[in-house]
Design an enzyme around this catalytic site. Sequence first.
Site, mmCIF file in Angstrom:
data_model
loop_
_atom_site.group_PDB
_atom_site.id
_atom_site.type_symbol
_atom_site.label_atom_id
_atom_site.label_comp_id
_atom_site.label_asym_id
_atom_site.label_seq_id
_atom_site.Cartn_x
_atom_site.Cartn_y
_atom_site.Cartn_z
ATOM 1 N N GLN A 80 0.833 -1.202 0.000
ATOM 2 C CA GLN A 80 0.000 0.000 0.000
ATOM 3 C C GLN A 80 0.869 1.255 0.000
ATOM 4 O O GLN A 80 1.833 1.332 0.745
ATOM 5 C CB GLN A 80 -0.867 0.043 1.265
ATOM 6 C CG GLN A 80 -1.937 -0.990 1.350
ATOM 7 C CD GLN A 80 -2.432 -1.117 2.787
ATOM 8 O OE1 GLN A 80 -1.990 -1.968 3.540
ATOM 9 N NE2 GLN A 80 -3.334 -0.238 3.180
ATOM 10 N N ARG A 86 -5.979 -1.906 1.195
ATOM 11 C CA ARG A 86 -5.448 -3.204 0.760
ATOM 12 C C ARG A 86 -6.171 -3.673 -0.503
ATOM 13 O O ARG A 86 -5.570 -4.288 -1.390
ATOM 14 C CB ARG A 86 -5.605 -4.231 1.885
ATOM 15 C CG ARG A 86 -4.762 -3.904 3.109
ATOM 16 C CD ARG A 86 -5.039 -4.867 4.248
ATOM 17 N NE ARG A 86 -4.243 -4.574 5.433
ATOM 18 C CZ ARG A 86 -4.637 -3.779 6.428
ATOM 19 N NH1 ARG A 86 -5.811 -3.186 6.377
ATOM 20 N NH2 ARG A 86 -3.850 -3.581 7.472
ATOM 21 N N THR A 119 0.749 -11.726 1.218
ATOM 22 C CA THR A 119 0.400 -10.681 0.247
ATOM 23 C C THR A 119 -1.047 -10.203 0.426
ATOM 24 O O THR A 119 -1.946 -11.011 0.634
ATOM 25 C CB THR A 119 0.596 -11.259 -1.181
ATOM 26 O OG1 THR A 119 1.927 -11.755 -1.283
ATOM 27 C CG2 THR A 119 0.350 -10.214 -2.263
ATOM 28 N N ASN A 120 -1.238 -8.904 0.313
ATOM 29 C CA ASN A 120 -2.573 -8.298 0.410
ATOM 30 C C ASN A 120 -3.222 -8.109 -0.959
ATOM 31 O O ASN A 120 -2.502 -8.009 -1.949
ATOM 32 C CB ASN A 120 -2.442 -6.918 1.080
ATOM 33 C CG ASN A 120 -2.394 -7.013 2.593
ATOM 34 O OD1 ASN A 120 -3.150 -7.788 3.185
ATOM 35 N ND2 ASN A 120 -1.518 -6.228 3.202
ATOM 36 N N PRO A 121 -4.549 -8.021 -1.052
ATOM 37 C CA PRO A 121 -5.510 -8.170 0.039
ATOM 38 C C PRO A 121 -5.569 -9.633 0.472
ATOM 39 O O PRO A 121 -5.905 -10.516 -0.323
ATOM 40 C CB PRO A 121 -6.830 -7.689 -0.563
ATOM 41 C CG PRO A 121 -6.656 -7.834 -2.046
ATOM 42 C CD PRO A 121 -5.209 -7.707 -2.352
ATOM 43 N N ASP A 148 -3.602 -8.054 13.453
ATOM 44 C CA ASP A 148 -4.639 -7.182 14.017
ATOM 45 C C ASP A 148 -4.948 -7.609 15.465
ATOM 46 O O ASP A 148 -5.128 -6.758 16.343
ATOM 47 C CB ASP A 148 -5.923 -7.266 13.180
ATOM 48 C CG ASP A 148 -5.638 -7.187 11.693
ATOM 49 O OD1 ASP A 148 -6.059 -6.218 11.040
ATOM 50 O OD2 ASP A 148 -4.968 -8.110 11.167
ATOM 51 N N ARG A 151 -2.250 -6.389 17.602
ATOM 52 C CA ARG A 151 -2.378 -4.942 17.837
ATOM 53 C C ARG A 151 -3.437 -4.685 18.911
ATOM 54 O O ARG A 151 -3.250 -3.860 19.806
ATOM 55 C CB ARG A 151 -2.754 -4.233 16.526
ATOM 56 C CG ARG A 151 -1.580 -4.142 15.563
ATOM 57 C CD ARG A 151 -1.990 -3.656 14.178
ATOM 58 N NE ARG A 151 -0.802 -3.497 13.337
ATOM 59 C CZ ARG A 151 -0.809 -3.552 12.010
ATOM 60 N NH1 ARG A 151 -1.940 -3.750 11.359
ATOM 61 N NH2 ARG A 151 0.315 -3.399 11.331
ATOM 62 N N ARG A 153 -4.412 -6.729 21.331
ATOM 63 C CA ARG A 153 -3.932 -7.161 22.645
ATOM 64 C C ARG A 153 -2.896 -6.178 23.196
ATOM 65 O O ARG A 153 -2.839 -5.926 24.400
ATOM 66 C CB ARG A 153 -3.369 -8.584 22.561
ATOM 67 C CG ARG A 153 -4.500 -9.617 22.420
ATOM 68 C CD ARG A 153 -4.018 -10.970 21.945
ATOM 69 N NE ARG A 153 -2.968 -11.509 22.750
ATOM 70 C CZ ARG A 153 -1.846 -12.051 22.268
ATOM 71 N NH1 ARG A 153 -1.633 -12.111 20.954
ATOM 72 N NH2 ARG A 153 -0.937 -12.534 23.068
ATOM 73 N N HIS A 175 -8.811 -9.289 6.861
ATOM 74 C CA HIS A 175 -7.615 -8.532 7.241
ATOM 75 C C HIS A 175 -7.688 -7.251 6.412
ATOM 76 O O HIS A 175 -7.127 -7.146 5.335
ATOM 77 C CB HIS A 175 -6.331 -9.313 6.940
ATOM 78 C CG HIS A 175 -5.095 -8.460 7.113
ATOM 79 N ND1 HIS A 175 -4.741 -7.882 8.309
ATOM 80 C CD2 HIS A 175 -4.147 -8.066 6.230
ATOM 81 C CE1 HIS A 175 -3.646 -7.173 8.150
ATOM 82 N NE2 HIS A 175 -3.263 -7.259 6.897
HETATM 83 P P1 NAD Z 1 7.866 -4.395 -1.443
HETATM 84 O O1 NAD Z 1 7.445 -3.604 -2.608
HETATM 85 O O2 NAD Z 1 8.869 -3.850 -0.501
HETATM 86 O O3 NAD Z 1 8.397 -5.824 -1.934
HETATM 87 C C1 NAD Z 1 7.689 -6.633 -2.798
HETATM 88 C C2 NAD Z 1 8.676 -7.609 -3.407
HETATM 89 O O4 NAD Z 1 7.944 -8.552 -4.189
HETATM 90 C C3 NAD Z 1 9.697 -6.939 -4.325
HETATM 91 O O5 NAD Z 1 11.006 -7.299 -3.918
HETATM 92 C C4 NAD Z 1 9.358 -7.491 -5.708
HETATM 93 O O6 NAD Z 1 10.476 -7.637 -6.549
HETATM 94 C C5 NAD Z 1 8.740 -8.836 -5.341
HETATM 95 N N1 NAD Z 1 7.877 -9.375 -6.393
HETATM 96 C C6 NAD Z 1 6.854 -8.746 -7.021
HETATM 97 N N2 NAD Z 1 6.296 -9.573 -7.931
HETATM 98 C C7 NAD Z 1 6.971 -10.749 -7.863
HETATM 99 C C8 NAD Z 1 6.852 -11.974 -8.537
HETATM 100 N N3 NAD Z 1 5.911 -12.173 -9.479
HETATM 101 N N4 NAD Z 1 7.708 -12.967 -8.204
HETATM 102 C C9 NAD Z 1 8.654 -12.789 -7.256
HETATM 103 N N5 NAD Z 1 8.807 -11.631 -6.585
HETATM 104 C C10 NAD Z 1 7.977 -10.620 -6.877
HETATM 105 O O7 NAD Z 1 6.501 -4.755 -0.635
HETATM 106 P P2 NAD Z 1 6.411 -5.192 0.891
HETATM 107 O O8 NAD Z 1 6.291 -3.984 1.735
HETATM 108 O O9 NAD Z 1 7.470 -6.180 1.169
HETATM 109 O O10 NAD Z 1 4.961 -5.900 0.910
HETATM 110 C C11 NAD Z 1 4.766 -7.154 0.286
HETATM 111 C C12 NAD Z 1 3.307 -7.586 0.453
HETATM 112 O O11 NAD Z 1 3.019 -7.841 1.844
HETATM 113 C C13 NAD Z 1 2.299 -6.495 0.041
HETATM 114 O O12 NAD Z 1 1.221 -7.070 -0.660
HETATM 115 C C14 NAD Z 1 1.819 -5.930 1.384
HETATM 116 O O13 NAD Z 1 0.554 -5.317 1.281
HETATM 117 C C15 NAD Z 1 1.791 -7.205 2.193
HETATM 118 N N6 NAD Z 1 1.709 -7.032 3.643
HETATM 119 C C16 NAD Z 1 0.886 -7.886 4.302
HETATM 120 C C17 NAD Z 1 0.740 -7.767 5.668
HETATM 121 C C18 NAD Z 1 -0.189 -8.713 6.381
HETATM 122 O O14 NAD Z 1 -0.554 -8.518 7.567
HETATM 123 N N7 NAD Z 1 -0.634 -9.784 5.736
HETATM 124 C C19 NAD Z 1 1.460 -6.782 6.385
HETATM 125 C C20 NAD Z 1 2.315 -5.948 5.674
HETATM 126 C C21 NAD Z 1 2.430 -6.068 4.294
#
Ligand code: NAD
Length: 311
Positions: A80, A86, A119-121, A148, A151, A153, A175
Amino acid sequence: MKISIIGLGSVGSAVATAVANTGLANEIVLFDRDGVRARAAAEDLGHAAAFSFDVKISAVNNYRGIRGSEIVIIAAGANQRPGQTRTDLLAANTAVISDIVPRVMANVDAKTVKLVIVTNPLDVMVMVAQKLSKLPPARVIGTGTMLDSARLRTILSRQLSVSPQSINAYVLGEHGDSSIVVWSSASVGGIDLNTFCRQTKISLPATTRRTIEHRVRNAAYEIIQGRGATWDGIAGAVADLVRCIVRDEHRILTVSTVDGLGAKALAMSLPRIVGGCGVVSTLLPKMDSAEATALRRSGKIIRKNYDSIPK
Ligand code: NAD
């Protein structure tokens, strides 16, 4: 135990550190479509590992390198930007998951592998990954509202002056922006929250509870505003989930997996018992009618977003 991490951005890198620090993996393999980034992460983490556990950390430039992995963590994809929700990531990250999952499945043992989705969403990505992988839903596990719930707790622990470890309180559903704080089943040291507040003379009126809900739902937005992204909290959640799986702990975690079939299939977070084979069973806590309605609404939002993906 060999664990692979796909996607080495802010989240994947922090996840790699946290997983290495569990001491439960003897091999961690990193893959990112940006190979330079993955190799640099492997170097840096390898140096850090010299101060802690003996774990072999390597970067690979194709999916054959993940062969033999028992857990594959997918943290790749767009994150994001300030102001984005998300759900705004839906199209971009459906493409990312659709690219990654078939390649992963071609190189792992489908009879045992566990996919951990970050990965989100999140909930929709769990549905997409489960469908593409054809794995039993119990082995495609999204971190869901683990973060969440943590957070919640943490905020409650400050409010109640009691350790988060003594608080049982869950955030369920999506989420995302429709997540629900289930106050009706919250307890502290085995005592329901209202009784605990009475006994300790702590006031937790409806207005305070709404403020807490708002802070839980907006935590990510605030962190992204100040830090550009979130990574430490989710890395802690993934490491905890990995620990629960590897040690077959059968702890209750609010993870997201697919329940139901066909048009009724839906992934969202509920309290689930998690062990070595993934999700062992799913529980439904006590909820009042407003909470139950909000949970159904949250489920409908997830399903609608999933249905909006061109098939
Ligand atoms: P970022 O941009 O820092 O890193 C993403 C990485 O994914 C990059 O290194 C990119 O090269 C790689 N990538 C993209 N497409 C790819 C593919 N097809 N194959 C291999 N690698 C690929 O992003 P981030 O901050 O690390 O966030 C990653 C994901 O995690 C996002 O979707 C974010 O929203 C999610 N996230 C989820 C939570 C959760 O609670 N579930 C919390 C934080 C972030």
